[in-house]
Write a protein that holds these residues in place. Structure first.
Motif, mmCIF file in Angstrom:
data_model
loop_
_atom_site.group_PDB
_atom_site.id
_atom_site.type_symbol
_atom_site.label_atom_id
_atom_site.label_comp_id
_atom_site.label_asym_id
_atom_site.label_seq_id
_atom_site.Cartn_x
_atom_site.Cartn_y
_atom_site.Cartn_z
ATOM 1 N N ILE A 134 75.403 77.617 26.245
ATOM 2 C CA ILE A 134 75.713 77.470 27.674
ATOM 3 C C ILE A 134 77.217 77.436 27.878
ATOM 4 N N ALA A 135 77.912 76.720 27.005
ATOM 5 C CA ALA A 135 79.370 76.683 27.091
ATOM 6 C C ALA A 135 79.967 78.056 26.801
ATOM 7 N N ALA A 136 79.413 78.746 25.803
ATOM 8 C CA ALA A 136 79.934 80.060 25.427
ATOM 9 C C ALA A 136 79.715 81.102 26.513
ATOM 10 N N ALA A 137 78.741 80.881 27.380
ATOM 11 C CA ALA A 137 78.492 81.816 28.476
ATOM 12 C C ALA A 137 79.649 81.845 29.464
ATOM 13 N N ALA A 138 80.539 80.858 29.363
ATOM 14 C CA ALA A 138 81.729 80.816 30.225
ATOM 15 C C ALA A 138 83.012 80.986 29.406
ATOM 16 N N ARG A 149 69.652 76.520 31.013
ATOM 17 C CA ARG A 149 69.930 77.944 30.791
ATOM 18 C C ARG A 149 69.875 78.763 32.075
ATOM 19 N N VAL A 150 68.967 78.428 32.989
ATOM 20 C CA VAL A 150 68.832 79.238 34.209
ATOM 21 C C VAL A 150 70.104 79.173 35.038
ATOM 22 N N ASN A 151 70.634 77.978 35.233
ATOM 23 C CA ASN A 151 71.872 77.844 36.005
ATOM 24 C C ASN A 151 73.023 78.598 35.340
ATOM 25 N N ALA A 152 73.085 78.520 34.013
ATOM 26 C CA ALA A 152 74.148 79.226 33.293
ATOM 27 C C ALA A 152 74.027 80.733 33.478
ATOM 28 N N LEU A 153 72.794 81.237 33.474
ATOM 29 C CA LEU A 153 72.581 82.671 33.629
ATOM 30 C C LEU A 153 72.828 83.125 35.062
ATOM 31 N N VAL A 154 72.469 82.289 36.023
ATOM 32 C CA VAL A 154 72.768 82.617 37.428
ATOM 33 C C VAL A 154 74.271 82.724 37.621
ATOM 34 N N THR A 155 75.006 81.817 37.017
ATOM 35 C CA THR A 155 76.470 81.883 37.083
ATOM 36 C C THR A 155 76.981 83.153 36.414
ATOM 37 N N ALA A 156 76.386 83.510 35.274
ATOM 38 C CA ALA A 156 76.807 84.710 34.547
ATOM 39 C C ALA A 156 76.541 85.986 35.342
ATOM 40 N N MET A 157 75.610 85.936 36.278
ATOM 41 C CA MET A 157 75.342 87.102 37.123
ATOM 42 C C MET A 157 76.536 87.450 38.014
ATOM 43 N N LYS A 158 77.500 86.539 38.111
ATOM 44 C CA LYS A 158 78.694 86.775 38.928
ATOM 45 C C LYS A 158 79.919 87.077 38.059
ATOM 46 N N ASP A 159 79.698 87.298 36.763
ATOM 47 C CA ASP A 159 80.797 87.542 35.828
ATOM 48 C C ASP A 159 81.576 88.801 36.223
ATOM 49 N N VAL A 160 82.867 88.815 35.903
ATOM 50 C CA VAL A 160 83.690 89.987 36.223
ATOM 51 C C VAL A 160 83.351 91.188 35.347
ATOM 52 N N ASP A 161 82.755 90.952 34.186
ATOM 53 C CA ASP A 161 82.431 92.029 33.248
ATOM 54 C C ASP A 161 81.001 92.510 33.504
ATOM 55 N N PRO A 162 80.803 93.783 33.812
ATOM 56 C CA PRO A 162 79.444 94.266 34.089
ATOM 57 C C PRO A 162 78.506 94.163 32.897
ATOM 58 N N ARG A 163 79.039 94.183 31.669
ATOM 59 C CA ARG A 163 78.186 94.023 30.496
ATOM 60 C C ARG A 163 77.531 92.653 30.494
ATOM 61 N N VAL A 164 78.316 91.654 30.885
ATOM 62 C CA VAL A 164 77.781 90.294 30.949
ATOM 63 C C VAL A 164 76.735 90.194 32.051
ATOM 64 N N ARG A 165 77.024 90.779 33.201
ATOM 65 C CA ARG A 165 76.079 90.709 34.318
ATOM 66 C C ARG A 165 74.762 91.405 33.969
ATOM 67 N N ALA A 166 74.849 92.553 33.314
ATOM 68 C CA ALA A 166 73.638 93.279 32.936
ATOM 69 C C ALA A 166 72.804 92.474 31.947
ATOM 70 N N ARG A 167 73.463 91.907 30.951
ATOM 71 C CA ARG A 167 72.738 91.110 29.963
ATOM 72 C C ARG A 167 72.172 89.851 30.598
ATOM 73 N N ALA A 168 72.911 89.278 31.536
ATOM 74 C CA ALA A 168 72.429 88.082 32.222
ATOM 75 C C ALA A 168 71.186 88.396 33.046
ATOM 76 N N ALA A 169 71.141 89.570 33.679
ATOM 77 C CA ALA A 169 69.964 89.958 34.454
ATOM 78 C C ALA A 169 68.736 90.051 33.548
ATOM 79 N N ASP A 170 68.910 90.656 32.387
ATOM 80 C CA ASP A 170 67.820 90.765 31.422
ATOM 81 C C ASP A 170 67.358 89.386 30.971
ATOM 82 N N SER A 171 68.302 88.541 30.588
ATOM 83 C CA SER A 171 67.948 87.214 30.092
ATOM 84 C C SER A 171 67.341 86.342 31.179
ATOM 85 N N LEU A 172 67.862 86.456 32.382
ATOM 86 C CA LEU A 172 67.327 85.662 33.489
ATOM 87 C C LEU A 172 65.864 86.025 33.734
ATOM 88 N N ALA A 173 65.558 87.310 33.671
ATOM 89 C CA ALA A 173 64.168 87.737 33.844
ATOM 90 C C ALA A 173 63.285 87.176 32.731
#
Length: 204
Positions: A28-32, A54-78
């Motif tokens: 969770i810390a590494a996600a930021a 984990r859900v809150n961490a992934l929701v936050t990651a959905m707003k990441d500046v890097d699209p790779r992170v956002r894409a992976r976060a969408a997959d993991s969130l699902a």
């Protein structure tokens, strides 16, 4: 490297016999983390663990500046299958990066949630063929009759990508709605694309 070390943590978490709250907290810390590669690894791993944060961490990651992170976060969130994932995934259908939109559409297909039907219907006209195809696939899985009209529109659009139209045909077959028969029958006569053929048109 930090990303490599995180990969070792991920490998251990992937073992069903291994559980450690400290590992989840570290992810969770590494996600930021300041390093985007570390964030990519972290959000991928968070999709495979059971932790209330984990859900809150992934929701936050959905707003990441890097699209790779956002894409992976969408997959993991699902993959969390949390009801709290639906709205962020719907929002991601409007992301600037098409890969994020693809993963959001795929993810929404795993939820039988009526809230996703209208946004996925709009995504059928995304302009990116992969997004349109995955949105059609998701609508077929959700199985809501409200998806028939936008799916018929995509299938009937001779200018649309053939793979997206084929996926719309499959989705309509899954929905088994009589309103789709005319469009499916017309698609059988479509000779403009070798990829849209009778194998894609499930009329029964």
């Amino acid at each position: 490297s930090a990303a490599g070390a995180l990969g070792q943590i991920v490998g251990r978490i992937g073992n069903p016999s291994y559980e450690h709250p400290a590992a989840a907290s570290a992810l969770i810390a590494a996600a930021a983390d300041a390093n985007a590669d570390v964030r990519v690894w972290a959000v991928w791993a968070l999709g495979g663990i059971e932790d209330p944060g984990r859900v809150n961490a992934l929701v936050t990651a959905m707003k990441d500046v890097d699209p790779r992170v956002r894409a992976r976060a969408a997959d993991s969130l699902a993959r969390t299958q949390s009801p709290a994932a639906v709205e962020p995934l719907i929002g991601a259908l409007r992301d600037a990066d098409p890969q994020v939109r693809v993963w959001a559409a795929l993810g929404l297909g795993g939820f039988a949630d009526a809230r996703a039907v209208e946004p996925l219907g709009a995504a059928l006209a995304d302009g990116d063929a992969a997004v349109e195809a995955r949105a059609a696939e998701a609508l077929g899985k959700i199985g809501n009759a409200a998806a028939v009209a936008p799916l018929v529109t995509l299938l009937s659009n001779a200018q649309a990508d053939a793979s997206a139209r084929a996926q719309a045909a499959r989705a309509l077959g899954q929905l088994k709605d009589p309103r789709a028969v005319r469009a499916l029958t017309s698609a059988l006569r479509d000779r403009k694309s070798t990829r849209l053929n009778s194998s894609h048109i499930p009329l029964s």
